[in-house]
Design an enzyme around this catalytic site. Structure first.
Site, mmCIF file in Angstrom:
data_model
loop_
_atom_site.group_PDB
_atom_site.id
_atom_site.type_symbol
_atom_site.label_atom_id
_atom_site.label_comp_id
_atom_site.label_asym_id
_atom_site.label_seq_id
_atom_site.Cartn_x
_atom_site.Cartn_y
_atom_site.Cartn_z
ATOM 1 N N GLY A 109 0.823 -1.196 0.000
ATOM 2 C CA GLY A 109 0.000 0.000 0.000
ATOM 3 C C GLY A 109 0.863 1.254 0.000
ATOM 4 O O GLY A 109 2.048 1.235 0.351
ATOM 5 N N CYS A 110 0.264 2.364 -0.389
ATOM 6 C CA CYS A 110 1.017 3.616 -0.507
ATOM 7 C C CYS A 110 1.510 4.096 0.855
ATOM 8 O O CYS A 110 2.696 4.416 1.028
ATOM 9 C CB CYS A 110 0.162 4.679 -1.195
ATOM 10 S SG CYS A 110 -1.482 4.897 -0.502
ATOM 11 N N TYR A 111 0.610 4.151 1.852
ATOM 12 C CA TYR A 111 1.050 4.569 3.189
ATOM 13 C C TYR A 111 2.095 3.601 3.747
ATOM 14 O O TYR A 111 3.033 4.007 4.422
ATOM 15 C CB TYR A 111 -0.133 4.598 4.154
ATOM 16 C CG TYR A 111 -1.079 5.749 3.993
ATOM 17 C CD1 TYR A 111 -0.640 7.063 4.153
ATOM 18 C CD2 TYR A 111 -2.421 5.543 3.712
ATOM 19 C CE1 TYR A 111 -1.528 8.131 4.025
ATOM 20 C CE2 TYR A 111 -3.311 6.607 3.593
ATOM 21 C CZ TYR A 111 -2.863 7.895 3.750
ATOM 22 O OH TYR A 111 -3.733 8.947 3.638
ATOM 23 N N ALA A 112 1.879 2.298 3.476
ATOM 24 C CA ALA A 112 2.815 1.292 3.997
ATOM 25 C C ALA A 112 4.206 1.497 3.417
ATOM 26 O O ALA A 112 5.215 1.402 4.123
ATOM 27 C CB ALA A 112 2.287 -0.106 3.673
ATOM 28 N N ALA A 147 5.631 4.317 2.267
ATOM 29 C CA ALA A 147 6.290 5.496 2.835
ATOM 30 C C ALA A 147 6.697 5.248 4.286
ATOM 31 O O ALA A 147 7.776 5.657 4.728
ATOM 32 C CB ALA A 147 5.370 6.709 2.737
#
Lengths: 343, 343, 343, 343
Positions: free
Chosen positions: D146-149, D151
């Site tokens: 995932g994107c948040y994961a 970063a």
């Protein structure tokens, strides 16, 4: 004065509440919404927390007629034409912010809106509420003008009323912020589609064209048509219209300014900019002003008129209250005396 | 091919670096800036960290002539006219992104730019590089067009070249993102002034007007003047021009589209939109496309042309590389084959 | 009451004018600016056209003392410390919006501001004007808090005053709109740099840290330091602070809400959000509200506090007027009773 | 190599098309969408006009298996878990951009996603594709993070892998642009609601938390939980995470930087910023970079880590292609060698 707002959860309704909160002579008696009932507005709009006590109620005309002197209709077009009737019949003041009562010709309405028009006798009663150019200041049933129509007509009025322009030369390049599309999400209001973007969405097909023509031809019968395109720019509030016309006879920059200054001498919400100065959308944000800038180009014989408004204020709720103030003989700026929010 | 970039720290220079990074036949030999030397660009622009090894060097013409085949000049107007000369004299390919060599008439330059013009013999040598309409594909000294000029001329070319329009009827309503103003902060690029705003900043006084007129009158001598205003909209990249003209004779929507389709049949970077469809700024972001939409209004006899470009690509660095590709006989889309960044 | 505003052309000064325009008991006697004199504000700020008659005047203390009862100082830090003195000496009400009189310890000022501090006896006289937690409601010389300090202190007060949290656990992640940087253009306020961007610009080095610490340690001496970073987000107005603390003892979500509800029971401008609801910046735009949301995470024993304000209102001019209202015994919301501008 | 994209009309699918267009060894064989068939993408997305010839086709697994070597699944979570199976069974390379195969524990999936999980044996086969920390570089079935994961994990990895931090101290304050919400309009992506706003939308409840925990506990079993909130900021692309942790033992700023520099020495897409420098979202726009800034505060013993990515590139399509490049032994930056689009 007691007022009711029908359509309180839309952007027009919210703006009426914001502005009336500052009005010295008006109290909101009841609030109504089709989409929600028995709840307070603050449940949907946290900015109103602690401010607005009235719950959202069912629309009960008898009750509204009993409790209120004035009804604002802030529903979408196509709904107002039914909703408004009992209050008109009962002799209340009615101010409709939708397009339903603006066009005298019901066929024109049906063509441009694609919906059944309001009954003809009600259309006949409605006063088109372009506040600076009202025919009848005593009228109690007002069809409040569209946002684009307001910016365009105030921009053109001084020249057209004196029949100074080539009637075939009017070109209006109108740009609007996204709040004009209302609160219902759609592709054209999706942040990722509108941000960092500009989109021409209606080419000579915007439903405000017939009300603009209706008013312009009152002033100058010889105008056959206008060129009118609308684009979305990535701002929340504001309309920016650039209008191009050719004068019948050459005019000086100074004559042009004098014409506008004198036409709007007593209009407290229209501000003519100094020569070589053009208004920005932001200088009217959250206020009822319409600011106008003017230029004449000798080489091309083109007059450029720039007019800006906040579409939710002068283009909707603000002009509606201005119309109420005229009708009720309140001070014209009561509830509207805000300095624009800047920056 | 080895290239040098003079003015590498401005937005035009940065965009050249970004695009040339993908070019299969070009290497950047040296980078130059007036404002910084002996440092790497990544010190100023962290997005370039790890990407660009060349330090910023002093401008030493002898050295540049030795190391490079092509020089891009990406300095502001008024500087290029001096900086470019040694490389022209030495026979290098020179592509100037500024306004200094676009106008054949030095008096016109001095009037519109308020600065001393380049020497006349150099002005005579320069090829105006509107890539889709180059006179001389072998020219090695290119005056790259202005961003507004590119969008306007590509929008008008098919009609004007065939002399189909009333020469007194051209009105251009042009809007630009803020990057067009460059990297130096000023009141008109201050976030709080530009965000949620739209501003008309030049009324018939933009310095791209004379280069537009120079090119239009090459195609149709009878055009006396154009109406041309420029506004800022709150986006970073992009130009959106709405152009209004009256055809000499009525034209159908279909004829209009066919005219544009056929004119741009072989232009890989111009995309004519389907009928009743208008391009948005965002559909060309970070790409070299110019997208064009068209409408004809029978009632007003007005043709509306909407053309959009990314001002930093098709309006500057991208067209410069396209001109290099033409001149050097590279594939026209080398370094430019990006899909627009969307959303 | 007659007031003078020194620093009327900055964003703080403009906002004072906007808000005082609605105040029932205050008239603006004189306006002053260092950068402009003998002109009207509307020359610089067209949104004020027709609204503000007072010209910008030179600062003549004797005259100001004669004409006014209250002086607002809205100059940058470093200037107020000299400008304010005559009015304090003369016994006028003085409300300073800068940082010059907030810190009791002049060495701390000199360390964090890098400038000479105000004279110590004046520092001693100044009342830190966190309006909801004033020590002395009769004080007539107010050091109005910083914008970040206001959002942070109102967010932390209920927990810190009762010494309920681990004093080493405070982490403040603060985000601000660009208007916080004032009206002078710079790289960090350049539209093309800030739009579509987020930037952490001060890591544990913002000058509001010492005033936050000064107030927090009044409430809980055991707090040794806070973690405090500030970032810019691409909006014009608003501060959004996310504050993380660990309670000494586990607490329920309900207890947490009750603590905040009871602390702010009589605070008309602080609105505690319902459980599982967090305030957005936009719900307080152009208003004097500070809205606060709360969460407790059992797994990590972390309380998250979200507090939002409009930096120019509750974070500057609005709180200044609130302080005036307290001092002068006006209704606390006089001049501040706006519904937030939404959308 | 021939690839198929299932879910080509979503933002992830569009970005795969944009990036693969520059890939030297990959051709797009077929495009598929649930919402549209037998049409070209350019009908929906005018930025693709002239670029993408493949029509949108029905999903016929047999045909896809015949025509392609690799399948990208870019559908929403809950759909991928069924759609992906035939290609995994057939031994094609499969890269799933959704959350369906990231969590090894199917109960965790069902709890956080509120949907039925994928079959356990497929979950067991999937390689979690955090590209810089792949366990198995030969894996051909990738659950793209995932994107948040992405970063968060790239920001924490160097410290957590060496078990240098207090395992109870991790606080992640994550902010995202609006494109993270996808292409379907909703209230939270409505321009008028998101523009000029910031909203905390998930407090310790985002579905990326379990995949972050799964990976962190692989590196340090002692981590019991993290504090994790997600907010929307008004930009289209980008994630900005501010991460706060307490080291077990004091660390110098220099040691901290060395740790990160050495961890990412061979990671071409992770750029550690110089001391006292923090990355901005914009410096990675439209690129596959993850830029990281670091600070240590002696007074509070807090390390602050700022990591930024473009959510659609490094947070989705870019990392997916990076995983393909690893798996297929292509150059790691093939199709990803873009300079960020700036400004």
């Amino acid at each position: 004065m007691k007022v009711s707002i029908i359509g309180a959860t839309g952007y027009g309704g919210l703006e009426l509440i914001r502005l009336l909160h500052q009005h010295s002579s008006v109290d909101i008696a009841t609030l109504h919404s089709f989409s929600a009932q028995s709840e307070t507005l603050a449940n949907f709009y946290p900015h109103l927390k602690g401010l607005e006590a009235s719950p959202l109620e069912k629309i009960n005309p008898a009750e509204i007629i009993e409790k209120s002197d004035t009804v604002f209709i802030a529903t979408p077009s196509g709904i107002a034409k039914d909703v408004a009737l009992p209050y008109i019949d009962a002799g209340l003041n009615v101010i409709d912010l939708s397009g339903d009562f603006r066009l005298k010709d019901n066929q024109l309405y049906e063509k441009w809106y694609g919906k059944k028009a309001a009954p003809e006798d009600y259309l006949a009663k409605a006063e088109y509420g372009l506040a600076e150019f009202r025919d009848n200041e005593l009228a109690t049933f007002i069809a409040n003008p569209g946002c684009y129509a307001t910016a365009t007509l105030l921009g053109l009025a001084p020249l057209v009323k004196k029949q100074l322009i080539d009637p075939t030369s009017i070109i209006v390049d109108a740009k609007s912020g996204i709040s004009g599309a209302g609160k219902v999400p759609s592709k054209s209001t999706h942040f990722t589609e509108t941000n960092e973007n500009m989109t021409l969405y209606k080419m000579n097909s915007h439903q405000h064209i017939p009300e603009i023509m209706q008013q312009l031809t009152k002033w100058d019968k010889s105008i056959p048509a206008i060129q009118f395109s609308t684009s979305l720019i990535p701002i929340t509030r504001g309309i920016f219209t650039t209008i191009y016309v050719k004068p019948k006879n050459p005019i000086t920059q100074q004559e042009l300014h004098q014409l506008y200054e004198s036409t709007y001498e007593h209009a407290s919400f229209v501000r003519i900019q100094a020569e070589n100065t053009y208004p920005t959308v932001k200088q009217v944000t959250a206020s009822n002003y319409c600011d106008i800038g003017l230029a004449y180009n000798e080489k091309t014989n083109v007059i450029t008129i720039v007019s800006v408004i906040d579409n939710l204020v002068k283009g909707a709720a603000g002009q509606a209250i201005q119309n109420l103030n005229i009708m009720a003989n309140f001070a014209e700026s009561d509830g509207l005396g805000f300095i624009p929010v800047y920056p």
